[in-house]
Design a protein around this motif. Structure first.
Motif, PDB file in Angstrom:
ATOM      1  N   VAL A 179       0.837  -1.207   0.000  1.00 34.10           N
ATOM      2  CA  VAL A 179       0.000   0.000   0.000  1.00 34.10           C
ATOM      3  C   VAL A 179       0.869   1.254   0.000  1.00 34.10           C
ATOM      4  CG1 VAL A 179      -1.595   1.357   1.408  1.00 34.10           C
ATOM      5  CG2 VAL A 179      -1.994  -1.086   1.064  1.00 34.10           C
ATOM      6  N   ILE A 180       1.875   1.269   0.857  1.00 27.90           N
ATOM      7  CA  ILE A 180       2.762   2.433   0.932  1.00 27.90           C
ATOM      8  C   ILE A 180       3.448   2.667  -0.407  1.00 27.90           C
ATOM      9  CG2 ILE A 180       4.882   3.317   1.978  1.00 27.90           C
ATOM     10  CD1 ILE A 180       3.982   1.852   4.564  1.00 27.90           C
ATOM     11  N   GLY A 181       3.957   1.590  -0.998  1.00 25.81           N
ATOM     12  CA  GLY A 181       4.623   1.724  -2.285  1.00 25.81           C
ATOM     13  C   GLY A 181       3.692   2.224  -3.373  1.00 25.81           C
ATOM     14  N   THR A 182       2.442   1.753  -3.362  1.00 31.22           N
ATOM     15  CA  THR A 182       1.465   2.197  -4.354  1.00 31.22           C
ATOM     16  C   THR A 182       1.179   3.684  -4.220  1.00 31.22           C
ATOM     17  OG1 THR A 182       0.407   0.011  -4.382  1.00 31.22           O
ATOM     18  CG2 THR A 182      -0.898   1.872  -5.192  1.00 31.22           C
ATOM     19  N   VAL A 183       1.001   4.154  -2.987  1.00 31.46           N
ATOM     20  CA  VAL A 183       0.701   5.570  -2.752  1.00 31.46           C
ATOM     21  C   VAL A 183       1.886   6.449  -3.141  1.00 31.46           C
ATOM     22  CG1 VAL A 183       0.186   7.292  -0.979  1.00 31.46           C
ATOM     23  CG2 VAL A 183      -1.003   5.090  -0.972  1.00 31.46           C
ATOM     24  N   LEU A 184       3.085   6.059  -2.741  1.00 31.97           N
ATOM     25  CA  LEU A 184       4.266   6.865  -3.058  1.00 31.97           C
ATOM     26  C   LEU A 184       4.517   6.924  -4.558  1.00 31.97           C
ATOM     27  CD1 LEU A 184       6.760   5.763  -0.250  1.00 31.97           C
ATOM     28  CD2 LEU A 184       5.366   7.828  -0.347  1.00 31.97           C
ATOM     29  N   ALA A 185       4.326   5.788  -5.237  1.00 32.27           N
ATOM     30  CA  ALA A 185       4.495   5.777  -6.693  1.00 32.27           C
ATOM     31  C   ALA A 185       3.462   6.677  -7.356  1.00 32.27           C
ATOM     32  CB  ALA A 185       4.385   4.349  -7.222  1.00 32.27           C
ATOM     33  N   GLY A 186       2.250   6.664  -6.843  1.00 32.79           N
ATOM     34  CA  GLY A 186       1.210   7.524  -7.383  1.00 32.79           C
ATOM     35  C   GLY A 186       1.531   8.991  -7.202  1.00 32.79           C
ATOM     36  N   ILE A 187       2.051   9.349  -6.032  1.00 26.62           N
ATOM     37  CA  ILE A 187       2.427  10.743  -5.777  1.00 26.62           C
ATOM     38  C   ILE A 187       3.543  11.172  -6.714  1.00 26.62           C
ATOM     39  CG2 ILE A 187       3.527  12.274  -4.092  1.00 26.62           C
ATOM     40  CD1 ILE A 187       1.992  10.749  -1.919  1.00 26.62           C
ATOM     41  N   ALA A 188       4.556  10.338  -6.864  1.00 28.51           N
ATOM     42  CA  ALA A 188       5.679  10.682  -7.741  1.00 28.51           C
ATOM     43  C   ALA A 188       5.205  10.886  -9.178  1.00 28.51           C
ATOM     44  CB  ALA A 188       6.742   9.587  -7.685  1.00 28.51           C
ATOM     45  N   ALA A 189       4.318  10.012  -9.652  1.00 25.10           N
ATOM     46  CA  ALA A 189       3.818  10.127 -11.021  1.00 25.10           C
ATOM     47  C   ALA A 189       2.990  11.386 -11.204  1.00 25.10           C
ATOM     48  CB  ALA A 189       2.983   8.895 -11.370  1.00 25.10           C
ATOM     49  N   GLU A 190       2.141  11.698 -10.244  1.00 27.86           N
ATOM     50  CA  GLU A 190       1.276  12.861 -10.380  1.00 27.86           C
ATOM     51  C   GLU A 190       2.044  14.169 -10.226  1.00 27.86           C
ATOM     52  OE1 GLU A 190      -1.928  12.914 -11.428  1.00 27.86           O
ATOM     53  OE2 GLU A 190      -1.398  10.848 -11.813  1.00 27.86           O
ATOM     54  N   LEU A 191       3.061  14.189  -9.380  1.00 29.30           N
ATOM     55  CA  LEU A 191       3.894  15.384  -9.268  1.00 29.30           C
ATOM     56  C   LEU A 191       4.597  15.667 -10.588  1.00 29.30           C
ATOM     57  CD1 LEU A 191       5.516  15.117  -5.715  1.00 29.30           C
ATOM     58  CD2 LEU A 191       3.736  16.683  -6.471  1.00 29.30           C
ATOM     59  N   GLN A 192       5.090  14.628 -11.217  1.00 28.86           N
ATOM     60  CA  GLN A 192       5.772  14.819 -12.489  1.00 28.86           C
ATOM     61  C   GLN A 192       4.802  15.299 -13.558  1.00 28.86           C
ATOM     62  OE1 GLN A 192       9.141  14.564 -13.081  1.00 28.86           O
ATOM     63  NE2 GLN A 192       8.475  15.585 -14.954  1.00 28.86           N
ATOM     64  N   LEU A 193       3.593  14.753 -13.554  1.00 22.58           N
ATOM     65  CA  LEU A 193       2.587  15.165 -14.519  1.00 22.58           C
ATOM     66  C   LEU A 193       2.200  16.625 -14.307  1.00 22.58           C
ATOM     67  CD1 LEU A 193       0.513  14.585 -16.739  1.00 22.58           C
ATOM     68  CD2 LEU A 193      -1.049  13.768 -14.948  1.00 22.58           C
ATOM     69  N   ALA A 194       2.027  17.018 -13.047  1.00 23.22           N
ATOM     70  CA  ALA A 194       1.626  18.392 -12.752  1.00 23.22           C
ATOM     71  C   ALA A 194       2.706  19.378 -13.165  1.00 23.22           C
ATOM     72  CB  ALA A 194       1.324  18.536 -11.255  1.00 23.22           C
ATOM     73  N   ILE A 195       3.963  19.019 -12.960  1.00 19.96           N
ATOM     74  CA  ILE A 195       5.069  19.904 -13.296  1.00 19.96           C
ATOM     75  C   ILE A 195       5.189  20.082 -14.802  1.00 19.96           C
ATOM     76  CG2 ILE A 195       7.600  20.062 -13.295  1.00 19.96           C
ATOM     77  CD1 ILE A 195       7.483  18.804 -10.487  1.00 19.96           C
ATOM     78  N   SER A 196       4.940  19.009 -15.558  1.00 21.67           N
ATOM     79  CA  SER A 196       5.129  19.060 -16.999  1.00 21.67           C
ATOM     80  C   SER A 196       3.930  19.648 -17.739  1.00 21.67           C
ATOM     81  CB  SER A 196       5.415  17.652 -17.538  1.00 21.67           C
ATOM     82  OG  SER A 196       4.313  16.798 -17.287  1.00 21.67           O
ATOM     83  N   SER A 197       2.788  19.803 -17.056  1.00 25.23           N
ATOM     84  CA  SER A 197       1.596  20.319 -17.723  1.00 25.23           C
ATOM     85  C   SER A 197       1.646  21.833 -17.844  1.00 25.23           C
ATOM     86  CB  SER A 197       0.340  19.917 -16.943  1.00 25.23           C
ATOM     87  OG  SER A 197       0.329  20.551 -15.688  1.00 25.23           O
ATOM     88  N   LYS A 198       0.889  22.376 -18.813  1.00 25.39           N
ATOM     89  CA  LYS A 198       0.821  23.822 -18.994  1.00 25.39           C
ATOM     90  C   LYS A 198       0.015  24.430 -17.862  1.00 25.39           C
ATOM     91  CE  LYS A 198       1.193  23.684 -24.020  1.00 25.39           C
ATOM     92  NZ  LYS A 198       0.546  24.023 -25.308  1.00 25.39           N
ATOM     93  N   ARG A 199       0.444  25.609 -17.387  1.00 21.42           N
ATOM     94  CA  ARG A 199      -0.192  26.209 -16.223  1.00 21.42           C
ATOM     95  C   ARG A 199      -1.275  27.208 -16.630  1.00 21.42           C
ATOM     96  NH1 ARG A 199       5.134  27.387 -12.446  1.00 21.42           N
ATOM     97  NH2 ARG A 199       5.972  25.284 -12.556  1.00 21.42           N
ATOM     98  N   THR A 200      -2.222  26.788 -17.441  1.00 20.55           N
ATOM     99  CA  THR A 200      -3.364  27.619 -17.769  1.00 20.55           C
ATOM    100  C   THR A 200      -4.502  27.262 -16.841  1.00 20.55           C
ATOM    101  OG1 THR A 200      -4.250  26.043 -19.349  1.00 20.55           O
ATOM    102  CG2 THR A 200      -2.653  27.649 -20.193  1.00 20.55           C
TER     103      THR A 200
END
Length: 251
Positions: A179-200
């Motif tokens: 469970v911990i690994g799943t949550v941490l992997a999800g956070i890492a993936a979403e942080l990267q997605l948020a950073i790479s997305s356009k900020r409109t």
């Protein structure tokens, strides 16, 4: 807690360091003790702001003391090292959040819903506050994880589900680690997605909707790791989230 993406300014409520508000300091303390607490609070507040601006690895002790308007030598009256101040900061941030999750789950009787709410709120806060998410990834890989804060609550809630025969698992410890690994992997993936997305504005709205759905999917996967069927896990993960209560500031 793997290396996390470089943090950026939080889109949601800002992080607050422990004791950052002087009004929260107990005035009954002797003057010397009160000053020591105030100095420690300024150092923690400065460290948090610098981490938000520069990233965890780039901050120096000199920068922290300059930002806090504290003598360099005085730093060591409160913390042994840069790692020491970051540890204190992380411990407070995640104890505070763990207490928030406890308040959120206070009215829930189903252990599965408690787990789902905790997972969803964790992912959504990491999305709103990327610095917080980065620190959680760092903490999630530390030996302290299962002895305090979020890890300790997860162990407690999983034990409750097992004792009530709500969860059916072969290995309690490995299920929690999964469970911990799943949550941490999800956070890492979403942080990267948020950073790479356009900020409109439009992009943020679309991303927020995707975040909420991603948090639900992650919670459903976690519940399946505890033995629930896919259909039931998805149904529970889509339930309305309890409102986040205001968290107290540590004195």
């Amino acid at each position: 807690m793997p290396q996390a993406p470089k943090p950026r300014a939080s889109r949601g409520r800002s992080l607050k360091a422990p004791g950052a508000s002087r009004d929260a300091i107990n005035r009954s303390y002797p003057r010397g003790a009160r000053r020591k607490r105030e100095t420690r609070a300024r150092l923690l507040d400065a460290a948090l702001k610098l981490v938000a601006a520069k990233g965890l690895s780039s901050v120096t002790i000199n920068e922290i003391t300059e930002a806090a308007d504290v003598g360099f030598g005085s730093f060591y009256n409160h913390f042994e090292s840069k790692e020491g101040i970051f540890t204190a900061l992380i411990e407070w941030l995640f104890e505070e959040f763990a207490d928030t999750l406890d308040r959120l789950a206070a009215g829930l009787s189903d252990p599965a819903e408690v787990i789902a709410v905790s997972v969803r709120h964790t992912l959504l806060r990491a999305y709103r506050e990327p610095v917080w998410g980065q620190l959680l990834i760092r903490e999630g890989l530390s030996p302290r994880l299962l002895s305090r804060g979020l890890g300790l609550r997860l162990l407690r809630d999983s034990e409750k589900g097992i004792s009530e025969r709500r969860f059916v698992i072969a290995d309690r410890f490995m299920s929690v680690i999964t469970v911990i690994g799943t949550v941490l992997a999800g956070i890492a993936a979403e942080l990267q997605l948020a950073i790479s997305s356009k900020r409109t504005v439009r992009a943020r709205k679309v991303l927020r909707s995707k975040e909420e759905k991603f948090a639900q999917r992650t919670a459903a996967i976690v519940l399946q790791a505890f033995g629930l069927t896919r259909v039931e896990a998805e149904r529970i993960a889509r339930r309305p989230l309890p409102t986040v209560p205001d968290a107290p500031t540590l004195p």
